[in-house]
Design a protein around this motif. Sequence first.
Motif, PDB file in Angstrom:
ATOM      1  N   HIS A 237      84.507  70.590  52.680  1.00 11.24           N
ATOM      2  CA  HIS A 237      84.760  69.239  53.212  1.00 11.24           C
ATOM      3  C   HIS A 237      84.026  68.191  52.382  1.00 11.24           C
ATOM      4  CE1 HIS A 237      84.766  65.763  55.870  1.00 11.24           C
ATOM      5  NE2 HIS A 237      83.440  65.791  55.877  1.00 11.24           N
ATOM      6  N   PHE A 238      82.747  68.402  52.145  1.00 11.59           N
ATOM      7  CA  PHE A 238      81.966  67.421  51.389  1.00 11.59           C
ATOM      8  C   PHE A 238      82.467  67.311  49.946  1.00 11.59           C
ATOM      9  CE2 PHE A 238      78.387  68.194  54.533  1.00 11.59           C
ATOM     10  CZ  PHE A 238      78.508  66.943  55.111  1.00 11.59           C
ATOM     11  N   PHE A 239      82.891  68.438  49.372  1.00 13.20           N
ATOM     12  CA  PHE A 239      83.402  68.396  48.004  1.00 13.20           C
ATOM     13  C   PHE A 239      84.682  67.573  47.927  1.00 13.20           C
ATOM     14  CE2 PHE A 239      85.912  70.057  44.473  1.00 13.20           C
ATOM     15  CZ  PHE A 239      84.996  69.979  43.439  1.00 13.20           C
ATOM     16  N   ARG A 240      85.578  67.784  48.895  1.00 13.27           N
ATOM     17  CA  ARG A 240      86.820  67.017  48.900  1.00 13.27           C
ATOM     18  C   ARG A 240      86.553  65.527  49.117  1.00 13.27           C
ATOM     19  NH1 ARG A 240      91.642  69.728  49.322  1.00 13.27           N
ATOM     20  NH2 ARG A 240      91.487  71.989  49.469  1.00 13.27           N
ATOM     21  N   ARG A 241      85.503  65.212  49.849  1.00  8.61           N
ATOM     22  CA  ARG A 241      85.182  63.814  50.105  1.00  8.61           C
ATOM     23  C   ARG A 241      84.832  63.056  48.833  1.00  8.61           C
ATOM     24  NH1 ARG A 241      85.034  60.110  53.806  1.00  8.61           N
ATOM     25  NH2 ARG A 241      82.783  59.923  54.044  1.00  8.61           N
TER      26      ARG A 241
ATOM     27  N   ASP B  22      96.736  65.130  46.549  1.00 16.92           N
ATOM     28  CA  ASP B  22      96.306  66.497  46.361  1.00 16.92           C
ATOM     29  C   ASP B  22      94.973  66.482  45.629  1.00 16.92           C
ATOM     30  OD1 ASP B  22      96.097  69.183  46.042  1.00 16.92           O
ATOM     31  OD2 ASP B  22      97.616  69.338  44.470  1.00 16.92           O
ATOM     32  N   THR B  23      93.957  67.080  46.234  1.00 13.99           N
ATOM     33  CA  THR B  23      92.627  67.080  45.632  1.00 13.99           C
ATOM     34  C   THR B  23      92.632  67.806  44.301  1.00 13.99           C
ATOM     35  OG1 THR B  23      91.664  67.068  47.849  1.00 13.99           O
ATOM     36  CG2 THR B  23      90.213  67.657  46.038  1.00 13.99           C
TER      37      THR B  23
ATOM     38  N   VAL C 212      91.205  66.331  40.817  1.00 11.46           N
ATOM     39  CA  VAL C 212      90.129  66.996  40.077  1.00 11.46           C
ATOM     40  C   VAL C 212      90.576  67.290  38.655  1.00 11.46           C
ATOM     41  CG1 VAL C 212      88.690  69.061  39.960  1.00 11.46           C
ATOM     42  CG2 VAL C 212      89.093  67.967  42.160  1.00 11.46           C
ATOM     43  N   ALA C 213      91.798  67.786  38.501  1.00 10.74           N
ATOM     44  CA  ALA C 213      92.302  68.122  37.164  1.00 10.74           C
ATOM     45  C   ALA C 213      92.367  66.888  36.270  1.00 10.74           C
ATOM     46  CB  ALA C 213      93.682  68.772  37.285  1.00 10.74           C
ATOM     47  N   ARG C 214      92.814  65.773  36.804  1.00  7.59           N
ATOM     48  CA  ARG C 214      92.877  64.549  36.013  1.00  7.59           C
ATOM     49  C   ARG C 214      91.484  64.085  35.600  1.00  7.59           C
ATOM     50  NH1 ARG C 214      97.197  61.214  39.788  1.00  7.59           N
ATOM     51  NH2 ARG C 214      99.092  62.287  39.116  1.00  7.59           N
ATOM     52  N   ALA C 215      90.544  64.119  36.549  1.00  4.51           N
ATOM     53  CA  ALA C 215      89.188  63.667  36.243  1.00  4.51           C
ATOM     54  C   ALA C 215      88.536  64.556  35.195  1.00  4.51           C
ATOM     55  CB  ALA C 215      88.352  63.637  37.523  1.00  4.51           C
TER      56      ALA C 215
ATOM     57  N   GLY D 137      77.914  71.360  42.925  1.00  3.75           N
ATOM     58  CA  GLY D 137      79.197  71.812  42.390  1.00  3.75           C
ATOM     59  C   GLY D 137      79.988  70.681  41.762  1.00  3.75           C
ATOM     60  N   PHE D 138      79.988  69.527  42.411  1.00  6.36           N
ATOM     61  CA  PHE D 138      80.702  68.360  41.881  1.00  6.36           C
ATOM     62  C   PHE D 138      80.150  67.952  40.519  1.00  6.36           C
ATOM     63  CE2 PHE D 138      80.558  63.695  41.484  1.00  6.36           C
ATOM     64  CZ  PHE D 138      81.912  63.415  41.433  1.00  6.36           C
ATOM     65  N   LEU D 139      78.829  67.847  40.408  1.00  9.33           N
ATOM     66  CA  LEU D 139      78.228  67.430  39.145  1.00  9.33           C
ATOM     67  C   LEU D 139      78.396  68.492  38.064  1.00  9.33           C
ATOM     68  CD1 LEU D 139      74.956  65.761  40.481  1.00  9.33           C
ATOM     69  CD2 LEU D 139      77.017  64.615  39.654  1.00  9.33           C
ATOM     70  N   MET D 140      78.329  69.760  38.434  1.00 11.49           N
ATOM     71  CA  MET D 140      78.461  70.841  37.449  1.00 11.49           C
ATOM     72  C   MET D 140      79.857  70.868  36.835  1.00 11.49           C
ATOM     73  SD  MET D 140      75.716  72.435  36.795  1.00 11.49           S
ATOM     74  CE  MET D 140      76.437  73.851  35.970  1.00 11.49           C
ATOM     75  N   ILE D 141      80.876  70.554  37.626  1.00 13.49           N
ATOM     76  CA  ILE D 141      82.239  70.530  37.091  1.00 13.49           C
ATOM     77  C   ILE D 141      82.343  69.537  35.937  1.00 13.49           C
ATOM     78  CG2 ILE D 141      84.571  69.727  37.622  1.00 13.49           C
ATOM     79  CD1 ILE D 141      84.392  71.082  40.286  1.00 13.49           C
ATOM     80  N   PHE D 142      81.811  68.342  36.132  1.00 13.77           N
ATOM     81  CA  PHE D 142      81.892  67.328  35.080  1.00 13.77           C
ATOM     82  C   PHE D 142      80.952  67.632  33.931  1.00 13.77           C
ATOM     83  CE2 PHE D 142      83.676  65.085  38.708  1.00 13.77           C
ATOM     84  CZ  PHE D 142      84.751  64.432  38.126  1.00 13.77           C
TER      85      PHE D 142
END
Length: 544
Positions: free
Chosen positions: A14-18, A30-31, A35-38, A120-125
Motif C-alpha cells: 500500500h505505501f509503495f503504491r502511494r 496502472d502502478t 513505475v516502468a516509465r519512471a 524499496g522505492f529509493l532502491m529502484i531508482f
Amino acid sequence: MGNWGGVTRILVDHFFRRFFDNDTLQVEGDTVTTVARAVSIVAAPGLLISFFLQNTYPKGPWMAIEDRYFFVLLSFVVMGAVSIFEWEMLFPDRLDFLILSPLSLKPRQMLAAKAMALVGFLMIFLVSANCFAMVIVPAISRGEFYRHLYAHAVAVLMAGVFASLFFLALGGVLLCVVGAVRFRVIAPVVQMGSVMMLVLLTLQYLRYGDGLEAVLTGSLGMARWMPPLWFLALYERLLHGDAAPAFARELAGYAERGTAVAALVVLVTYPLAWARMRRMAVEGGSRQQVQPARWLAALVHRVVRRPGERAVFHFIGQTMKRNNRYQVYLAIYCGTGLALAVACVVTLRGSVVVLSDRGLHAVMPLLLFWVIAGLRTAFAFPLSLSAGWVFRITGVQVSECTAAARKWVLFCALGVMVCVLAMLAAIRWDARHLLVQFVCGVCLCVVLAEAFFFQQGVPFNRPRMPGRTSLPLMLTLYVGAFPVMILWVTHVEVGLERNLFKLLWPLATVAMMYAGLSLSRGGPEEVEEEMEGYEGEFQLLGLS
C-alpha cells in the motif's frame, strides 16, 4: 507472527503504491506502467552516455576522472531529485493516519512497513540510474575490470544513498523542529532551494567540467563543500589505492563520514517525525485562517470583477495553498529558473566572483518564463475530476475559468517582476535601466500568460491525456525556443536602454497581440474533452 508478516506485506504494498498513485500523477492508472516509465527516465542518461563513451578510451587520467565524476554526479542528482519530488510522501501524511489508525494495527508495524516501502522505492531508482553504466564503464576503460566495477559501484551507490539520506534527514529535522503545520509552509522554499542547488551542480559540471584538474590539484577550498566530489575521491581511492591523486586521500573521508552522519540523523529523526505527525493527525491540527491584507483583497476585487471569475480565482489560490503536490511542481520549476539565473549572472575569473551585466539582463525573462511554465504544469494536472460538475451547476463559464487562471498567473508573475526589480535596485542599477526592465517585465508577463493559458479549461479539473503530450514539441519549446527567446529579450533590453523612446514599440506590439488573442478566443465556451464523464447536469454515482 505469520499474520503480522502478512499484514505488513499488505501495508508495504500500500505505501509503495502511494508513491506513484495520486491524483496529480494519474487517474485510475496502472502502478506498474507508472513505475516502468519512471525507471526508464532515470536509466536512460547513464545508458546513453556510457554507450557514447566506448570509442573515446583510452584517454588521459584527468579526462577519465571527468567521466567518472559525471556518473557520480548523475547518481547524486537523480536520487536528490527523486527525494525532492516525493518529499511529501517520504513521511506518512494525514490521510494515512486517519484511515489506518482506527484499524487494529500497531504503530511499530505501520512504521516498519513505511520504512520498508521507502527503502524499496529509493532502491529502484538508485539501481536503475546506475545499473548500465556500472557494467559498461569498467568494460570500456580497459583496466582491471573487477576492481573498476567495485570502485564504480561503491562510489555511485554511496553518492545516491547520501543524497536520499540528506534530504530525508533534512525533512525529518524540519518536522521535529517546526512541526507539521509550519513544515508545509517552509517545505516549498526548502524544495526550491534544493532543486536550485542540484541544477547548479549540473550546470557547474557542464561549464567547468574540463577544469577539474585546476580545482582539485591546488587548495581544495570550496571543493570540501561539494558532496559529489567526496564520492569522486572515494572512487579514485578505491580504484587506485595509494596511487590515487592527492585530493582523494582527504575528500574520501568526507564521503564516509557524511554518509554515516546522514544515516544517524535519519534514524533519530524519522521515528520522531512519524510520532509527531501521527499525534497531529489524531488530535487534529489547528490551522489559523490567515486573512489577506485589505489592500490585496481590494485589488483582487477591482481587477477580477465577474463573480464566477472571482470564485475560480480564489479556488485556485486555496488549491495551491492546501495541496502540496502542486507546490512541489512550482518549486521544481522556480528552482530551475533560479539556478539558470544564478549561472547566467555569476561568472568566475580565477577565484574571483564577478557579476555579468548580460546575465543580469537575462534574470527577468528567465524567472518569468519558468514561473509561468510551472504554473501551467500545475494547473494541467487534475485534482478531483469527480467534483468537476460543480462548475456546471453554478453557471460558471469555461471562459471565466480560463480568465481567472490567466489573471492569477499574471498576479504571480508581476510579484516575481517586483522582486527582480528590487534586486536590481539593491545592486545600484539606475532609473533608466530599471524603467526598461519594468516595461519589458510587464510585456513578458502579459505575453507569456496569454501564450501558456490561451487554451480554455478549468484549472485542476482537466483529465489527463497522455497521448496529447508531444515530446518533440516540449523539447522544441524548452531546448530550441527558450534559449532563443532569452537571447532576443536581453538584446532588446540593451537596445532600449540606449533609446527610451523605443519603449513605445514593445508596449504597442503587446497591446495589439493581446487584442488579437482576445478576439481569437471568441468561440464555443466548452470543448469536447471538458464534457467527458458528465451525465446530464449532475455527476451521477453510476449505481444504475
